[in-house]
Every structure is written in C-alpha cells, then in structure tokens.
Design a protein around this motif. Structure first.
Motif, PDB file in Angstrom:
ATOM      1  N   LYS B  44      69.180  56.447  34.935  1.00  0.00           N
ATOM      2  CA  LYS B  44      69.930  55.350  35.556  1.00  0.00           C
ATOM      3  C   LYS B  44      69.782  55.356  37.076  1.00  0.00           C
ATOM      4  O   LYS B  44      69.460  54.337  37.669  1.00  0.00           O
ATOM      5  CB  LYS B  44      71.431  55.475  35.203  1.00  0.00           C
ATOM      6  N   SER B  45      70.027  56.519  37.656  1.00  0.00           N
ATOM      7  CA  SER B  45      69.938  56.588  39.122  1.00  0.00           C
ATOM      8  C   SER B  45      68.519  56.302  39.577  1.00  0.00           C
ATOM      9  O   SER B  45      68.310  55.610  40.579  1.00  0.00           O
ATOM     10  CB  SER B  45      70.353  57.971  39.624  1.00  0.00           C
ATOM     11  N   THR B  46      67.571  56.843  38.865  1.00  0.00           N
ATOM     12  CA  THR B  46      66.175  56.621  39.237  1.00  0.00           C
ATOM     13  C   THR B  46      65.871  55.130  39.256  1.00  0.00           C
ATOM     14  O   THR B  46      65.287  54.616  40.207  1.00  0.00           O
ATOM     15  CB  THR B  46      65.252  57.344  38.246  1.00  0.00           C
ATOM     16  N   CYS B 164      75.469  50.192  43.069  1.00  0.00           N
ATOM     17  CA  CYS B 164      76.546  51.184  43.013  1.00  0.00           C
ATOM     18  C   CYS B 164      76.163  52.300  42.048  1.00  0.00           C
ATOM     19  O   CYS B 164      76.055  52.076  40.851  1.00  0.00           O
ATOM     20  CB  CYS B 164      77.845  50.559  42.509  1.00  0.00           C
ATOM     21  N   ASP B 165      75.952  53.498  42.591  1.00  0.00           N
ATOM     22  CA  ASP B 165      75.602  54.624  41.728  1.00  0.00           C
ATOM     23  C   ASP B 165      76.857  55.437  41.420  1.00  0.00           C
ATOM     24  O   ASP B 165      77.281  56.262  42.220  1.00  0.00           O
ATOM     25  CB  ASP B 165      74.535  55.496  42.398  1.00  0.00           C
ATOM     26  N   GLU B 166      77.449  55.186  40.262  1.00  0.00           N
ATOM     27  CA  GLU B 166      78.671  55.882  39.850  1.00  0.00           C
ATOM     28  C   GLU B 166      79.722  55.863  40.949  1.00  0.00           C
ATOM     29  O   GLU B 166      80.337  56.882  41.261  1.00  0.00           O
ATOM     30  CB  GLU B 166      78.356  57.322  39.460  1.00  0.00           C
ATOM     31  N   ALA B 167      79.938  54.675  41.480  1.00  0.00           N
ATOM     32  CA  ALA B 167      80.811  54.550  42.643  1.00  0.00           C
ATOM     33  C   ALA B 167      82.255  54.941  42.366  1.00  0.00           C
ATOM     34  O   ALA B 167      83.008  55.206  43.286  1.00  0.00           O
ATOM     35  CB  ALA B 167      80.758  53.122  43.167  1.00  0.00           C
TER      36      ALA B 167
END
Ligand SMILES: Nc1ncnc2c1ncn2[C@@H]1O[C@H](COP(=O)(O)OP(=O)(O)OP(=O)(O)O)[C@@H](O)[C@H]1O
Ligand SMILES: [Mg+2]
Lengths: 221, 337
Positions: B44-46, B164-167
C-alpha cells in the motif's frame, strides 16, 4: 615557595595559554567551515537520500577515513612541507594550526554526518513531498534538527583540539603543551607540569560546560 | 485524475529482489476519496509513494491530470509535488520548528513571499483549528494536533491531491474521527482528491467513496465502498468487511433451533421495505428475530437480520420463496435447523 615559583611563571603561562587559544580557535573555525559542508555531503549523497551519489559518497568517505586513520603526530610531521609552503614556517602556533585544522576537518565532518543520521528519514521525506529543493531541505530541515548534535560535536572537536594542540608542542608548536614539554619534560620541572595539567583540565571542563549550556539553550525539541 | 498504468516497483537490496507493487493499474477520479486497504506488506505505502515519486517506479507510469510524472525533470517534479500533498502516520514534523514555521516551510519551498506566507499560514491554521498553537513546538502538541499541522503543511500550496499514509493509525478513536471529519471537510469544501491508506475498515466505511484491496503487491478487488461491502468477492475483502460489520452469526445461536434459520442481507433502500411483516401476515409461520445488525455506509443501510421461521415445512418454504421474490436484491440464506 610554590607560590613564588608560580608567580614567576605567570608571563610564560599567560603566553602559552593565549597561544593555545589561538591555535584552537583557528583550527576550530577551519574545522567548522570545512567539516560542516563535508559532513552534509557525506550524509546527503548516501544511499536513499535526496542527492544519492555513490561515487561522491565513497570518494569523500575514503579521504575522510584516510586522514582520520593517520596518527596525529605523524600527520603533523607529514604535513610539514605543506605547512611551510602555506605559512612560511614550521614552528609556532600558526604553523601548528595548519595540521590541527587538517586533522579536525574530517573529525568534525563525521560528527556532523552522524548527527544528521539521527534525523528521522520521514521528516526528510515530508520535506521532499512538499517540493522543497535540496538546499532548502539542508538549510531548513537538516541543520535546525541536527543543531543540538552539531553543537555537541563542536564541543567534542574543541576539546580534542586542546589535546592535539598540546601534542603540537612536540614540534615546537607553542602553547600550553609546548610549555609543559620544554619545562616539565626536558627540565623535570614538576610545578610547571602540574600547573599546565591543571590548566588543561580546567579548560576542558569549561568548554564542556559551555558547550552543554549552548546545546541546551538551542534545543527546541 | 490520477491514472496509474502497469505500475511495478521492485526493491533491490543486494542480490535480493522484493516486490513492492506488481503491475497495478488504477484510475482515481477527481474529487473522490479513494481508500487502499490490505494487510501489512501488501504494498500500500509503496503504491501511494509512487504517486508523488517518493518511490521511483521500476516500470509503468503515473499520470496526474494527464502529466506523466515519470517523465518530469527534477525541477518540474518539485513543482508537481507542490500540488500533491502528503500526510504520514507519524506526522514527520520538523522538531526544531514551530507550528507556524513547519507550515511556512512548504510555502517557502514554493517561493512565496513573506507576506503571502504569513497570510496563508494563518488561514491554514484556522482551517485546521490550531490558531492558538501557532508558536508551539511539535513536542508540545498531541498526536491529533500534530496531524493537523501535517494537514496544514500538506495543503499549503493548494494541492489537487492529498495522499494519506495511515494518517490516523497512531491516533485514538475519538481523535481519528475528528481527523476523518477534517479530511472529509477538505474533500468537500476544497474539492481535493484524497487517496488514503488504512487497515481500519472503520475509516473506509466512514469516508471513502471507492476502495482497492491489495494483496502481495496487486489490487485484488476494487470498487464502490457500498458495493464492496454488500457483495465482496474475494475472501480477503470479506474478512476485512467482517471486521467492521460482524455479519457472522454467533455459533451458539445456530445450535438447538427448532425452526429454519433465514438470513436476510439488507442492501440499499430494500432495508426499509415491509417484506417481513407482509411475509408473516401471508403465511402460517412464526418469525423470531434472533440476530440483527445494520450499518450505514454513505448513508445507505447495510446489514443482516437472522430470523427463525417456525411452522409447517411447506409453509416455511413458501414464505422463503415469497421473500426471495419480493426482495429482489435481498439474499435469503437458509440454515439447517
Ligand atoms: N525501502 C524498501 N526496501 C526494500 N523493500 C521494501 C522497501 N519498502 C517496502 N519494501 C517491501 O515492499 C513490500 C511492500 O511494502 P509496503 O511498505 O508498501 O507495505 P504496506 O502495505 O504499506 O504495509 P504496512 O501496512 O505495514 O505499512 C514489503 O514486502 C516490504 O518489505
Ligand atoms: Mg505502509
């Protein structure tokens, strides 16, 4: 009487002290001017960073390690031709400052590099993600966040320079170390020997105290 | 519009190759809130980080409003990034700078004048509700406040997209809700497209329009949140959905039942229909409600009702047929008594 003996020495001590301060100040200034950019370069060209460049990184790393791996006393002698070329002489505090500076640059650069390494990579990424240029990231993110570490590094470098400057006395560099060697070592004058050691101890304590103080004042975290 | 085409990201560390993202194609529409869910290590982050080129794709491309980011020069990319905000799980604020200076940094990066910066930062802090923390340092803020600073910084240059990465993953449920409401407000009032990663389906349920489910670097399922919640196809999607809907019937309820258990799944408007009372009136069966749960997803009801139908076998069957017929979209699942 001990006190009388000390009173006699005051002019000598005074001059030696000033010479030490002179050597340390010059080489510290050069170490900061040279070591700070070099430390930043070592950091930002590292793998995964915004100016990643393996060639520059390993070249700079190699030179830094090379200078750092030469014992200071040997560096001092090896640099004599260069010192003569630069200052016209090989004795006295100015001449000694040359090799002190050369030794201090990579020393300080590594300290700067390791304080930059303490910064969370995520903060750097956040800066990249707002579209900041490398120069802005260095100026507005890396240096402010690493400031306490860099100030500690300056303290450590200054203290090391006090120590090394005493060693420079061996080749007639002047300063407290020179005094200690001329009187204390060659003439077995314990009063001078002990006095110089006491002065050096006090000086180092004072530098450490001031360094910690400044670091704390500038630490906004 | 964000168009991701055949995106592949392979990490090479030494001889080892780790697949971050494997051939993902995805289109995210303007103004939508798009969620990406999946277990840890799914990529996901990638994927998200490839959208603003924090991670350089191994192959494939990413277009934002028709501009292929992989084709830009360094400088053009920096300018493009000013229009793509990003916020992080751990906020990533500059510790030695005040709230004001953290936000101002983004504007400085875009070359704004001092005056412009001052006005804009004040506006942004007002929007995120942090005017009174203007001169505070990050260490003096709570997690929710830090994330608000992160949001203000990300929105400083009026981006079209917010990543938003796991904000909200580092925040408590109450604060999570506040931040989600803020994101929703940003999406609605400023029309900013939001792409968010989360592993909490509660977050998806709350604000997303569409989601993609990722596994092993691939998108295995993608669609409207309501549709996916109502009819998940992949087992992984179902397990994520079950984590918020808990549609599973507790074991002890199934045991020792005299009648036939019927599971009605509600979808959309059908939930407010009178099918059950009609059924009970038309057939000689008794209905006993055993279990029920209704969730509202984007204001549309979704849920289950488990009924025990007691009566003559043929009559129960007719009642079930009736419900099948009447409900169309409803699912009637029989359980052996
Ligand atoms: N910088 C990196 N170097 C090497 N491998 C990486 C790197 N970043 C991610 N990976 C690998 O890529 C894969 C996907 O990672 P990614 O961070 O995208 O997962 P994720 O879905 O965001 O997980 P999480 O929910 O834990 O954040 C993982 O196998 C991970 O180990
Ligand atoms: Mg992640």
């Amino acid at each position: 009487m001990l006190l009388d003996r000390l009173a006699e020495l005051v002019p000598e001590l005074n001059q030696a002290f000033l010479e030490t301060m002179y050597m340390v100040s010059i080489s510290l200034a050069v170490a900061i001017m040279g070591g700070l950019p070099l430390g930043i370069l070592l950091f930002v060209t590292d793998r995964g960073l915004f100016l990643e460049n393996p060639v520059v990184k390993s070249a700079a790393g190699f030179v830094v390690n090379m200078v750092r791996s030469v014992p200071f006393i040997i560096l001092l002698v090896a640099l004599l031709p260069f010192t003569r070329w630069l200052t016209g002489t090989t004795i006295g505090p100015t001449a000694a400052s040359v090799s002190l500076s050369i030794a201090a640059i990579p020393f300080f650069a590594r300290i700067v590099e390791s304080s930059l390494r303490e910064i969370d990579r995520g903060v750097i990424e956040a800066a990249i993600s707002v579209g900041a240029s490398p120069w802005m990231i260095i100026k507005d993110v890396l240096l402010p966040d690493a400031r306490p570490g860099i100030i500690h590094g300056i303290t450590i470098t200054t203290i090391s320079l006090v120590g090394y400057s005493a060693m420079a006395g061996i080749v007639g560099g002047g300063g407290i170390g020179d005094l200690a060697i001329r009187f204390g070592y060659y003439r077995y004058d314990n009063t001078i020997m002990i006095t110089t050691v006491v002065i050096l101890i006090c000086l180092v304590q004072l530098i450490q105290f001031l360094g910690d103080r400044i670091a704390r004042l500038t630490d906004k975290r | 519009m964000i168009e991701i085409q055949n995106l592949v990201k392979i990490y090479e560390s030494g001889k080892q190759k780790v697949k971050g993202v494997q051939d993902v194609s995805l289109t995210i529409n303007d103004g939508e809130i798009f969620g990406i869910v999946g277990y840890s290590g799914a990529g996901k982050s990638t994927l998200l980080r490839c959208i603003n080129m924090l991670e350089w794709p191994t192959s494939g491309n990413v277009k934002i409003d028709g501009v292929d980011l992989t084709s830009l020069s360094r400088q053009e990319l920096r300018r493009a990034r000013q229009k793509i905000g990003m916020i992080f799980q751990h906020f990533h604020l500059v510790r030695s700078k005040t709230v004001f200076d953290n936000v101002a940094f983004a504007l400085k990066a875009a070359g704004k004048s001092k005056q412009e910066i001052r006005n804009k930062v004040d506006d942004l802090l007002e929007m995120v509700g942090l005017q009174d923390k203007r001169d505070a340092y990050p260490s003096q803020l709570s997690g929710g406040q830090k994330q608000r600073v992160g949001i203000a910084r990300a929105l400083a240059n009026d981006p079209n997209v917010l990543l938003c990465d796991e904000a909200t993953s580092a925040l408590d449920p109450g604060t999570t809700r506040q931040i989600l409401l803020l994101l929703k407000k940003i999406n609605q009032e400023l029309g900013i497209t939001i792409v968010l990663i989360t592993h909490e389906m509660g977050v998806v349920k709350e604000i997303c329009d569409r989601i993609a489910v990722m596994q092993d670097g691939k998108i295995i399922e993608c669609g409207e949140v309501y549709e996916l919640f109502a009819r998940p196809e992949e087992p992984l999607t179902r397990s994520f959905i079950d984590s918020v809907l808990q549609l599973e019937l507790p074991e002890h309820l199934v045991k020792n039942r005299r009648g036939t258990l019927v599971r009605l799944q509600y979808r959309g408007e059908a939930a407010s229909d009178t099918v059950i009372s009609d059924m009970l009136q038309s057939f000689r069966v008794k209905g006993n409600i055993i279990h029920g749960k209704i969730e509202y997803i984007q204001n549309k009801p979704l849920g289950i009702l488990v009924l025990e139908l007691i009566g003559d076998e043929s009559e129960v069957k007719r009642a079930i047929d009736f419900m099948h017929e009447r409900t169309g979209g409803l699912e009637v699942i029989e359980h052996a008594a």
